[in-house]
Design a protein around this motif. Structure first.
Motif, PDB file in Angstrom:
ATOM      1  N   VAL A 209      24.895 -26.130 -47.552  1.00  0.00           N
ATOM      2  CA  VAL A 209      26.404 -26.055 -47.630  1.00  0.00           C
ATOM      3  C   VAL A 209      26.774 -26.894 -46.683  1.00  0.00           C
ATOM      4  CG1 VAL A 209      28.086 -24.439 -46.534  1.00  0.00           C
ATOM      5  CG2 VAL A 209      26.472 -23.565 -47.882  1.00  0.00           C
ATOM      6  N   ALA A 210      26.219 -27.521 -45.573  1.00  0.00           N
ATOM      7  CA  ALA A 210      26.390 -28.615 -44.874  1.00  0.00           C
ATOM      8  C   ALA A 210      26.840 -29.845 -45.483  1.00  0.00           C
ATOM      9  CB  ALA A 210      25.677 -28.925 -43.676  1.00  0.00           C
TER      10      ALA A 210
ATOM     11  N   ALA B 265      28.025 -19.562 -32.836  1.00  0.00           N
ATOM     12  CA  ALA B 265      27.249 -20.739 -33.783  1.00  0.00           C
ATOM     13  C   ALA B 265      28.349 -21.652 -34.605  1.00  0.00           C
ATOM     14  CB  ALA B 265      26.188 -20.487 -34.634  1.00  0.00           C
ATOM     15  N   GLY B 266      29.333 -21.014 -35.073  1.00  0.00           N
ATOM     16  CA  GLY B 266      30.432 -21.584 -35.555  1.00  0.00           C
ATOM     17  C   GLY B 266      31.401 -22.472 -34.966  1.00  0.00           C
ATOM     18  N   VAL B 267      31.162 -22.078 -33.375  1.00  0.00           N
ATOM     19  CA  VAL B 267      31.980 -22.869 -32.543  1.00  0.00           C
ATOM     20  C   VAL B 267      31.339 -23.912 -31.805  1.00  0.00           C
ATOM     21  CG1 VAL B 267      33.521 -22.699 -30.672  1.00  0.00           C
ATOM     22  CG2 VAL B 267      33.531 -20.897 -32.610  1.00  0.00           C
ATOM     23  N   CYS B 268      30.230 -23.434 -31.036  1.00  0.00           N
ATOM     24  CA  CYS B 268      29.285 -24.525 -30.413  1.00  0.00           C
ATOM     25  C   CYS B 268      27.765 -24.021 -30.524  1.00  0.00           C
ATOM     26  CB  CYS B 268      29.674 -24.291 -28.933  1.00  0.00           C
ATOM     27  SG  CYS B 268      28.681 -25.398 -27.800  1.00  0.00           S
ATOM     28  N   GLY B 269      27.393 -24.985 -31.415  1.00  0.00           N
ATOM     29  CA  GLY B 269      25.999 -24.654 -31.874  1.00  0.00           C
ATOM     30  C   GLY B 269      24.899 -24.562 -30.493  1.00  0.00           C
TER      31      GLY B 269
ATOM     32  N   ASP C 154      24.492 -29.738 -36.638  1.00  0.00           N
ATOM     33  CA  ASP C 154      23.694 -28.567 -36.142  1.00  0.00           C
ATOM     34  C   ASP C 154      23.134 -27.840 -37.183  1.00  0.00           C
ATOM     35  OD1 ASP C 154      24.821 -29.106 -33.743  1.00  0.00           O
ATOM     36  OD2 ASP C 154      26.396 -27.862 -33.407  1.00  0.00           O
ATOM     37  N   ALA C 155      23.500 -27.743 -38.199  1.00  0.00           N
ATOM     38  CA  ALA C 155      22.983 -26.983 -39.444  1.00  0.00           C
ATOM     39  C   ALA C 155      21.632 -27.547 -39.814  1.00  0.00           C
ATOM     40  CB  ALA C 155      23.866 -27.176 -40.351  1.00  0.00           C
ATOM     41  N   LEU C 156      21.180 -28.549 -39.445  1.00  0.00           N
ATOM     42  CA  LEU C 156      20.051 -29.213 -39.825  1.00  0.00           C
ATOM     43  C   LEU C 156      18.762 -28.628 -39.104  1.00  0.00           C
ATOM     44  CD1 LEU C 156      20.849 -32.928 -40.799  1.00  0.00           C
ATOM     45  CD2 LEU C 156      20.526 -30.997 -42.416  1.00  0.00           C
ATOM     46  N   ALA C 157      19.070 -28.171 -37.650  1.00  0.00           N
ATOM     47  CA  ALA C 157      18.140 -27.748 -36.845  1.00  0.00           C
ATOM     48  C   ALA C 157      17.155 -26.654 -37.409  1.00  0.00           C
ATOM     49  CB  ALA C 157      18.843 -27.578 -35.700  1.00  0.00           C
ATOM     50  N   ALA C 158      17.910 -25.548 -37.836  1.00  0.00           N
ATOM     51  CA  ALA C 158      17.225 -24.230 -38.279  1.00  0.00           C
ATOM     52  C   ALA C 158      15.880 -24.761 -39.271  1.00  0.00           C
ATOM     53  CB  ALA C 158      18.113 -23.171 -39.084  1.00  0.00           C
TER      54      ALA C 158
ATOM     55  N   ALA D  36      21.313 -15.614 -38.280  1.00  0.00           N
ATOM     56  CA  ALA D  36      22.661 -15.512 -37.793  1.00  0.00           C
ATOM     57  C   ALA D  36      23.341 -16.782 -37.468  1.00  0.00           C
ATOM     58  CB  ALA D  36      22.751 -14.420 -36.696  1.00  0.00           C
ATOM     59  N   PHE D  37      22.598 -17.523 -36.748  1.00  0.00           N
ATOM     60  CA  PHE D  37      23.164 -18.881 -36.408  1.00  0.00           C
ATOM     61  C   PHE D  37      23.461 -19.772 -37.498  1.00  0.00           C
ATOM     62  CE2 PHE D  37      22.383 -23.539 -35.796  1.00  0.00           C
ATOM     63  CZ  PHE D  37      23.056 -23.882 -34.534  1.00  0.00           C
ATOM     64  N   SER D  38      22.662 -19.774 -38.797  1.00  0.00           N
ATOM     65  CA  SER D  38      22.905 -20.633 -39.598  1.00  0.00           C
ATOM     66  C   SER D  38      24.052 -19.856 -40.519  1.00  0.00           C
ATOM     67  CB  SER D  38      21.722 -20.578 -40.708  1.00  0.00           C
ATOM     68  OG  SER D  38      20.862 -21.336 -40.332  1.00  0.00           O
ATOM     69  N   VAL D  39      24.239 -18.647 -40.606  1.00  0.00           N
ATOM     70  CA  VAL D  39      25.236 -17.971 -41.160  1.00  0.00           C
ATOM     71  C   VAL D  39      26.874 -18.489 -40.374  1.00  0.00           C
ATOM     72  CG1 VAL D  39      26.600 -15.746 -41.491  1.00  0.00           C
ATOM     73  CG2 VAL D  39      24.174 -16.291 -42.238  1.00  0.00           C
ATOM     74  N   GLY D  40      26.598 -18.392 -39.111  1.00  0.00           N
ATOM     75  CA  GLY D  40      27.804 -18.707 -38.484  1.00  0.00           C
ATOM     76  C   GLY D  40      28.323 -20.306 -38.525  1.00  0.00           C
ATOM     77  N   VAL D  41      27.410 -20.954 -38.709  1.00  0.00           N
ATOM     78  CA  VAL D  41      27.540 -22.734 -38.946  1.00  0.00           C
ATOM     79  C   VAL D  41      28.137 -22.632 -40.445  1.00  0.00           C
ATOM     80  CG1 VAL D  41      26.715 -24.821 -39.288  1.00  0.00           C
ATOM     81  CG2 VAL D  41      26.006 -23.555 -37.550  1.00  0.00           C
ATOM     82  N   MET D  42      27.819 -21.848 -41.278  1.00  0.00           N
ATOM     83  CA  MET D  42      28.342 -22.025 -42.633  1.00  0.00           C
ATOM     84  C   MET D  42      29.740 -21.576 -42.825  1.00  0.00           C
ATOM     85  SD  MET D  42      25.312 -21.120 -45.383  1.00  0.00           S
ATOM     86  CE  MET D  42      24.351 -20.013 -44.279  1.00  0.00           C
TER      87      MET D  42
END
Length: 393
Positions: free
Chosen positions: A331-332, A81-85, A356-360, A246-252
Protein backbone atom coordinates in the motif's frame (compact mmCIF):
# COMPACT_ATOMS: atom_id res chain seq x y z
CA UNK A 1 -1.08 -18.60 22.22
CA UNK A 2 -4.40 -17.66 23.78
CA UNK A 3 -3.26 -16.58 27.24
CA UNK A 4 -3.41 -12.85 26.42
CA UNK A 5 -6.34 -10.75 27.57
CA UNK A 6 -8.55 -9.52 24.76
CA UNK A 7 -11.33 -7.01 24.26
CA UNK A 8 -13.80 -6.29 21.50
CA UNK A 9 -11.70 -6.38 18.32
CA UNK A 10 -10.41 -3.02 17.18
CA UNK A 11 -11.98 -0.93 19.95
CA UNK A 12 -10.81 1.23 22.79
CA UNK A 13 -12.47 1.53 26.18
CA UNK A 14 -14.71 4.54 26.61
CA UNK A 15 -12.82 7.42 28.19
CA UNK A 16 -9.53 6.06 26.91
CA UNK A 17 -10.59 6.60 23.30
CA UNK A 18 -11.30 10.26 24.03
CA UNK A 19 -8.04 10.58 25.95
CA UNK A 20 -6.11 9.09 23.05
CA UNK A 21 -7.63 11.45 20.50
CA UNK A 22 -6.91 14.41 22.76
CA UNK A 23 -3.23 13.48 23.16
CA UNK A 24 -2.91 12.86 19.41
CA UNK A 25 -4.45 16.23 18.54
CA UNK A 26 -2.59 18.33 21.10
CA UNK A 27 0.83 16.68 21.39
CA UNK A 28 1.62 13.82 19.02
CA UNK A 29 0.38 15.13 15.67
CA UNK A 30 1.95 18.60 16.03
CA UNK A 31 5.36 17.04 16.80
CA UNK A 32 5.32 14.06 14.42
CA UNK A 33 7.13 15.65 11.49
CA UNK A 34 9.89 17.05 13.69
CA UNK A 35 10.32 13.73 15.51
CA UNK A 36 10.97 12.16 12.12
CA UNK A 37 13.08 15.00 10.74
CA UNK A 38 15.41 15.22 13.71
CA UNK A 39 15.28 11.57 14.77
CA UNK A 40 14.28 12.79 18.22
CA UNK A 41 12.65 10.60 20.83
CA UNK A 42 8.95 11.61 21.22
CA UNK A 43 9.27 12.27 24.93
CA UNK A 44 6.42 14.79 25.14
CA UNK A 45 4.00 12.38 23.49
CA UNK A 46 5.01 9.42 25.65
CA UNK A 47 4.71 11.50 28.81
CA UNK A 48 1.27 12.73 27.75
CA UNK A 49 0.15 9.16 27.05
CA UNK A 50 1.35 8.18 30.52
CA UNK A 51 -0.50 11.02 32.23
CA UNK A 52 -3.68 10.17 30.34
CA UNK A 53 -3.57 6.57 31.60
CA UNK A 54 -2.90 5.01 28.20
CA UNK A 55 0.45 3.47 29.14
CA UNK A 56 -1.40 1.72 31.97
CA UNK A 57 -4.17 0.51 29.67
CA UNK A 58 -3.42 -3.21 29.97
CA UNK A 59 -2.51 -3.20 33.67
CA UNK A 60 -4.86 -5.23 35.86
CA UNK A 61 -7.40 -3.60 38.21
CA UNK A 62 -5.76 -5.36 41.16
CA UNK A 63 -2.71 -3.11 40.76
CA UNK A 64 -4.64 0.02 39.83
CA UNK A 65 -4.99 -0.34 36.06
CA UNK A 66 -8.12 -0.43 33.90
CA UNK A 67 -7.53 -4.02 32.79
CA UNK A 68 -8.21 -3.36 29.11
CA UNK A 69 -7.42 -6.18 26.72
CA UNK A 70 -5.44 -6.68 23.55
CA UNK A 71 -8.19 -5.20 21.36
CA UNK A 72 -7.96 -1.88 23.19
CA UNK A 73 -4.16 -1.89 22.96
CA UNK A 74 -4.41 -2.63 19.23
CA UNK A 75 -6.72 0.35 18.80
CA UNK A 76 -4.20 2.64 20.52
CA UNK A 77 -1.27 1.40 18.43
CA UNK A 78 -3.28 1.60 15.20
CA UNK A 79 -4.29 5.23 15.81
CA UNK A 80 -0.80 6.27 16.88
CA UNK A 81 0.89 4.57 13.92
CA UNK A 82 -1.05 6.62 11.41
CA UNK A 83 0.13 9.83 13.06
CA UNK A 84 3.64 9.13 14.41
CA UNK A 85 5.21 5.74 13.80
CA UNK A 86 7.98 6.33 16.34
CA UNK A 87 5.53 6.98 19.16
CA UNK A 88 3.46 3.97 18.14
CA UNK A 89 6.48 1.65 18.21
CA UNK A 90 7.52 2.80 21.70
CA UNK A 91 3.98 2.15 22.97
CA UNK A 92 3.80 -1.20 21.15
CA UNK A 93 6.97 -2.42 22.86
CA UNK A 94 5.73 -1.11 26.20
CA UNK A 95 2.51 -3.12 25.91
CA UNK A 96 4.44 -6.23 24.83
CA UNK A 97 6.80 -5.99 27.80
CA UNK A 98 3.90 -5.20 30.13
CA UNK A 99 2.21 -8.45 29.10
CA UNK A 100 4.95 -10.56 30.64
CA UNK A 101 5.39 -8.30 33.67
CA UNK A 102 1.66 -8.56 34.34
CA UNK A 103 1.88 -12.36 34.16
CA UNK A 104 5.14 -12.93 36.06
CA UNK A 105 6.44 -9.64 37.46
CA UNK A 106 6.55 -8.31 41.03
CA UNK A 107 3.65 -6.29 42.36
CA UNK A 108 5.64 -3.11 42.90
CA UNK A 109 6.72 -3.01 39.25
CA UNK A 110 3.20 -3.78 38.07
CA UNK A 111 1.86 -0.93 40.22
CA UNK A 112 4.50 1.43 38.84
CA UNK A 113 3.37 0.65 35.28
CA UNK A 114 -0.29 0.99 36.31
CA UNK A 115 0.54 4.45 37.65
CA UNK A 116 1.29 5.58 34.10
CA UNK A 117 4.76 6.97 34.75
CA UNK A 118 6.83 3.84 34.19
CA UNK A 119 7.85 2.84 30.66
CA UNK A 120 9.08 -0.65 29.85
CA UNK A 121 10.31 -2.35 26.68
CA UNK A 122 11.72 -5.60 25.30
CA UNK A 123 15.47 -6.29 25.06
CA UNK A 124 15.66 -9.52 23.05
CA UNK A 125 17.57 -9.20 19.76
CA UNK A 126 21.33 -9.64 20.09
CA UNK A 127 24.36 -8.97 17.94
CA UNK A 128 25.33 -12.64 18.07
CA UNK A 129 21.97 -14.06 16.95
CA UNK A 130 20.43 -11.00 15.26
CA UNK A 131 16.71 -11.38 14.56
CA UNK A 132 16.64 -14.93 15.95
CA UNK A 133 15.13 -13.68 19.19
CA UNK A 134 14.66 -17.23 20.42
CA UNK A 135 18.41 -17.87 20.57
CA UNK A 136 20.08 -15.46 23.02
CA UNK A 137 23.84 -15.69 23.35
CA UNK A 138 24.03 -13.30 26.29
CA UNK A 139 24.73 -15.01 29.59
CA UNK A 140 23.44 -14.92 33.16
CA UNK A 141 25.70 -16.17 35.96
CA UNK A 142 24.56 -16.69 39.55
CA UNK A 143 26.82 -15.30 42.26
CA UNK A 144 25.35 -15.68 45.72
CA UNK A 145 21.98 -13.96 45.77
CA UNK A 146 22.81 -11.93 42.68
CA UNK A 147 22.96 -12.57 38.94
CA UNK A 148 25.57 -11.15 36.58
CA UNK A 149 24.41 -10.37 33.02
CA UNK A 150 26.63 -10.04 29.97
CA UNK A 151 25.19 -9.35 26.50
CA UNK A 152 25.31 -7.23 23.36
CA UNK A 153 21.71 -6.33 22.60
CA UNK A 154 21.38 -5.13 19.02
CA UNK A 155 17.98 -3.42 18.90
CA UNK A 156 16.14 -2.09 21.94
CA UNK A 157 13.28 0.32 21.33
CA UNK A 158 13.35 3.28 23.74
CA UNK A 159 16.90 2.36 24.72
CA UNK A 160 18.03 4.74 27.45
CA UNK A 161 14.48 6.15 27.68
CA UNK A 162 12.53 3.23 29.18
CA UNK A 163 12.63 2.66 32.93
CA UNK A 164 12.80 -1.13 32.74
CA UNK A 165 13.94 -3.69 30.17
CA UNK A 166 12.44 -7.16 29.84
CA UNK A 167 15.76 -8.88 29.19
CA UNK A 168 16.53 -12.29 27.72
CA UNK A 169 19.59 -14.44 28.42
CA UNK A 170 20.71 -18.03 28.36
CA UNK A 171 19.47 -19.95 31.41
CA UNK A 172 21.45 -19.99 34.62
CA UNK A 173 21.52 -23.74 35.04
CA UNK A 174 18.19 -25.13 33.94
CA UNK A 175 17.10 -26.62 30.64
CA UNK A 176 15.57 -24.54 27.89
CA UNK A 177 16.87 -21.87 25.56
CA UNK A 178 16.09 -18.67 27.45
CA UNK A 179 15.44 -17.01 30.79
CA UNK A 180 13.74 -13.61 31.20
CA UNK A 181 14.60 -10.83 33.66
CA UNK A 182 13.55 -7.32 34.58
CA UNK A 183 16.53 -5.00 34.39
CA UNK A 184 16.40 -1.35 35.53
CA UNK A 185 17.65 0.92 32.77
CA UNK A 186 19.91 2.74 35.22
CA UNK A 187 21.71 -0.44 36.32
CA UNK A 188 25.47 -0.08 36.50
CA UNK A 189 27.20 -1.71 33.54
CA UNK A 190 24.54 -0.89 30.93
CA UNK A 191 25.73 1.23 28.00
CA UNK A 192 23.42 2.56 25.30
CA UNK A 193 25.14 2.88 21.94
CA UNK A 194 23.53 5.42 19.64
CA UNK A 195 22.00 7.58 18.43
CA UNK A 196 19.63 5.68 16.17
CA UNK A 197 19.70 6.96 12.58
CA UNK A 198 17.30 4.83 10.58
CA UNK A 199 15.29 4.97 7.37
CA UNK A 200 11.98 5.02 9.24
CA UNK A 201 10.71 5.10 12.83
CA UNK A 202 13.45 7.65 13.29
CA UNK A 203 12.46 8.74 16.78
CA UNK A 204 11.95 5.35 18.41
CA UNK A 205 15.47 5.27 19.94
CA UNK A 206 16.07 1.71 18.78
CA UNK A 207 19.68 1.44 19.84
CA UNK A 208 22.11 -1.32 20.83
CA UNK A 209 22.72 -1.84 24.55
CA UNK A 210 25.83 -3.47 25.97
CA UNK A 211 25.67 -5.21 29.34
CA UNK A 212 29.00 -5.74 31.04
CA UNK A 213 28.76 -7.43 34.44
CA UNK A 214 25.33 -5.99 35.19
CA UNK A 215 24.21 -7.23 38.61
CA UNK A 216 20.56 -7.87 39.41
CA UNK A 217 18.90 -9.95 42.14
CA UNK A 218 17.76 -13.50 41.41
CA UNK A 219 14.26 -12.26 42.24
CA UNK A 220 14.33 -10.23 38.99
CA UNK A 221 13.72 -13.47 37.09
CA UNK A 222 10.38 -13.62 35.24
CA UNK A 223 9.05 -17.17 35.52
CA UNK A 224 11.39 -20.09 36.10
CA UNK A 225 14.93 -20.51 34.88
CA UNK A 226 14.81 -21.71 31.27
CA UNK A 227 11.08 -20.98 30.91
CA UNK A 228 11.60 -17.83 28.85
CA UNK A 229 10.82 -19.42 25.51
CA UNK A 230 7.50 -20.79 26.70
CA UNK A 231 6.62 -17.37 28.15
CA UNK A 232 7.68 -15.64 24.95
CA UNK A 233 5.59 -17.91 22.75
CA UNK A 234 2.44 -17.92 24.86
CA UNK A 235 2.41 -14.41 26.37
CA UNK A 236 4.74 -11.97 24.62
CA UNK A 237 4.58 -13.15 21.01
CA UNK A 238 0.77 -12.98 20.60
CA UNK A 239 0.76 -9.43 21.97
CA UNK A 240 3.76 -8.41 19.88
CA UNK A 241 2.51 -9.89 16.61
CA UNK A 242 -1.04 -8.57 16.93
CA UNK A 243 0.16 -5.08 17.84
CA UNK A 244 2.63 -5.09 14.96
CA UNK A 245 -0.27 -5.87 12.66
CA UNK A 246 -2.24 -3.00 14.22
CA UNK A 247 0.75 -0.75 13.56
CA UNK A 248 0.75 -1.70 9.86
CA UNK A 249 -3.01 -1.23 9.62
CA UNK A 250 -2.71 2.24 11.15
CA UNK A 251 -0.06 3.28 8.65
CA UNK A 252 -2.20 1.98 5.78
CA UNK A 253 -5.25 3.87 7.02
CA UNK A 254 -3.28 7.09 7.08
CA UNK A 255 -1.71 6.48 3.67
CA UNK A 256 -5.03 5.75 1.98
CA UNK A 257 -6.58 8.83 3.63
CA UNK A 258 -3.76 10.96 2.24
CA UNK A 259 -4.20 9.40 -1.18
CA UNK A 260 -7.94 10.12 -1.09
CA UNK A 261 -7.28 13.75 -0.19
CA UNK A 262 -4.78 14.05 -3.01
CA UNK A 263 -7.15 12.57 -5.58
CA UNK A 264 -10.07 14.77 -4.57
CA UNK A 265 -8.16 18.04 -4.21
CA UNK A 266 -5.70 17.96 -7.09
CA UNK A 267 -6.99 19.66 -10.22
CA UNK A 268 -6.14 18.92 -13.84
CA UNK A 269 -6.94 22.41 -15.04
CA UNK A 270 -6.32 21.65 -18.69
CA UNK A 271 -8.99 18.94 -18.55
CA UNK A 272 -11.35 20.70 -16.15
CA UNK A 273 -11.20 17.65 -13.86
CA UNK A 274 -9.73 16.45 -10.59
CA UNK A 275 -7.56 13.35 -10.33
CA UNK A 276 -10.49 11.39 -8.93
CA UNK A 277 -12.22 11.80 -12.30
CA UNK A 278 -9.55 9.63 -13.94
CA UNK A 279 -10.61 5.95 -14.22
CA UNK A 280 -7.06 4.64 -13.87
CA UNK A 281 -6.47 6.65 -10.69
CA UNK A 282 -9.77 5.41 -9.25
CA UNK A 283 -8.90 1.81 -10.04
CA UNK A 284 -5.47 2.16 -8.44
CA UNK A 285 -6.99 3.71 -5.32
CA UNK A 286 -9.60 0.96 -5.10
CA UNK A 287 -6.88 -1.70 -5.23
CA UNK A 288 -5.02 -0.05 -2.35
CA UNK A 289 -8.17 0.47 -0.29
CA UNK A 290 -9.14 -3.18 -0.75
CA UNK A 291 -5.65 -4.34 0.27
CA UNK A 292 -5.76 -2.23 3.42
CA UNK A 293 -9.24 -3.48 4.29
CA UNK A 294 -8.13 -7.09 3.80
CA UNK A 295 -5.38 -6.64 6.37
CA UNK A 296 -7.68 -4.85 8.80
CA UNK A 297 -10.27 -7.61 8.51
CA UNK A 298 -7.59 -10.21 9.17
CA UNK A 299 -6.47 -8.30 12.27
CA UNK A 300 -10.04 -8.15 13.58
CA UNK A 301 -10.51 -11.85 12.87
CA UNK A 302 -7.33 -12.64 14.81
CA UNK A 303 -8.55 -10.64 17.80
CA UNK A 304 -11.89 -12.41 17.52
CA UNK A 305 -10.20 -15.80 17.38
CA UNK A 306 -8.24 -15.02 20.55
CA UNK A 307 -11.30 -13.71 22.34
CA UNK A 308 -13.39 -16.74 21.43
CA UNK A 309 -10.46 -19.13 22.00
CA UNK A 310 -11.06 -20.56 18.54
CA UNK A 311 -9.07 -23.58 17.41
CA UNK A 312 -7.33 -21.49 14.76
CA UNK A 313 -6.30 -18.69 17.13
CA UNK A 314 -2.63 -19.71 17.34
CA UNK A 315 -2.40 -19.96 13.55
CA UNK A 316 -4.00 -16.54 13.09
CA UNK A 317 -1.49 -15.03 15.52
CA UNK A 318 1.40 -16.44 13.50
CA UNK A 319 -0.12 -15.12 10.27
CA UNK A 320 -1.34 -11.67 11.23
CA UNK A 321 1.94 -9.72 11.30
CA UNK A 322 3.08 -11.17 7.97
CA UNK A 323 -0.28 -10.40 6.36
CA UNK A 324 -0.35 -6.82 7.58
CA UNK A 325 3.36 -6.06 7.09
CA UNK A 326 3.37 -7.17 3.47
CA UNK A 327 0.12 -5.32 2.81
CA UNK A 328 1.55 -2.15 4.34
CA UNK A 329 4.60 -2.28 2.10
CA UNK A 330 2.40 -2.77 -0.98
CA UNK A 331 0.00 0.00 0.00
CA UNK A 332 2.83 2.40 0.83
CA UNK A 333 4.46 1.80 -2.54
CA UNK A 334 1.11 2.11 -4.31
CA UNK A 335 0.26 5.42 -2.63
CA UNK A 336 3.68 6.80 -3.55
CA UNK A 337 3.00 5.91 -7.19
CA UNK A 338 -0.57 7.19 -7.10
CA UNK A 339 0.37 10.56 -5.63
CA UNK A 340 3.33 10.94 -7.98
CA UNK A 341 5.85 13.70 -7.44
CA UNK A 342 3.76 15.23 -4.67
CA UNK A 343 4.43 12.17 -2.51
CA UNK A 344 8.16 12.89 -2.51
CA UNK A 345 7.62 16.20 -0.77
CA UNK A 346 7.72 15.90 2.99
CA UNK A 347 4.81 18.24 3.61
CA UNK A 348 2.27 15.76 2.20
CA UNK A 349 3.30 13.18 4.80
CA UNK A 350 3.30 10.21 2.42
CA UNK A 351 7.05 9.62 2.26
CA UNK A 352 7.37 9.56 6.07
CA UNK A 353 4.68 6.92 6.37
CA UNK A 354 6.15 5.06 3.39
CA UNK A 355 9.43 4.72 5.31
CA UNK A 356 7.69 3.72 8.55
CA UNK A 357 5.66 1.07 6.69
CA UNK A 358 8.80 -0.81 5.65
CA UNK A 359 9.89 -1.59 9.22
CA UNK A 360 7.34 -4.28 10.09
CA UNK A 361 8.39 -6.83 7.48
CA UNK A 362 12.02 -6.90 8.70
CA UNK A 363 11.28 -6.67 12.42
CA UNK A 364 11.82 -10.01 14.15
CA UNK A 365 10.17 -12.37 13.64
CA UNK A 366 10.50 -11.36 10.00
CA UNK A 367 7.94 -12.19 7.32
CA UNK A 368 10.18 -15.03 6.13
CA UNK A 369 10.42 -16.51 9.63
CA UNK A 370 6.67 -16.21 10.17
CA UNK A 371 5.94 -17.99 6.90
CA UNK A 372 8.12 -20.84 8.08
CA UNK A 373 6.35 -20.85 11.46
CA UNK A 374 2.96 -20.97 9.72
CA UNK A 375 4.04 -23.87 7.51
CA UNK A 376 5.45 -25.77 10.48
CA UNK A 377 2.25 -25.23 12.48
CA UNK A 378 0.13 -26.50 9.58
CA UNK A 379 2.42 -29.49 8.98
CA UNK A 380 2.56 -30.47 12.64
CA UNK A 381 6.26 -29.74 13.01
CA UNK A 382 8.01 -28.02 15.95
CA UNK A 383 7.69 -24.27 15.62
CA UNK A 384 11.30 -23.34 16.28
CA UNK A 385 13.28 -26.43 15.31
CA UNK A 386 15.23 -25.29 12.26
CA UNK A 387 13.33 -22.01 12.05
CA UNK A 388 16.56 -20.14 11.36
CA UNK A 389 16.65 -21.47 7.81
CA UNK A 390 15.81 -18.75 5.31
CA UNK A 391 15.26 -15.95 7.83
CA UNK A 392 16.54 -12.47 7.13
CA UNK A 393 19.19 -10.75 9.19
Amino acid sequence: MSSVSTAEPGTGTGDHVAALESVIDTVIAPNAAEVDRGGTYPRAGIEALGKSGLLALTSAPEVGGPGAGLGAAAHVVERLAGVCGSTAMVVLMHYAATSVIEAHGPEDLRRAIAGGGHLTTLAFSEAGSRSHFWAPVGTATAEGGMVRLRAQKSWVTAAGEADTYVWSSRPLDGPGAMTLWTVPSNAAGLTVQGPFDGLGLRGNASNPIAAEDVQIPVSAMLGGDGSGMDIALHTILPTFLVLNAAFSVGVMESLTDLALQHLTRTKLTHLGEILADQPVARADFARLRIRADEAKAFLHDTLGALQAERADAALRVLQVKAVAAEAASEVADGVMRLCGGSAFRKELGVERRFRDALAARVMAPTTEALRDFVARACLGRPLLDGARDGEGA
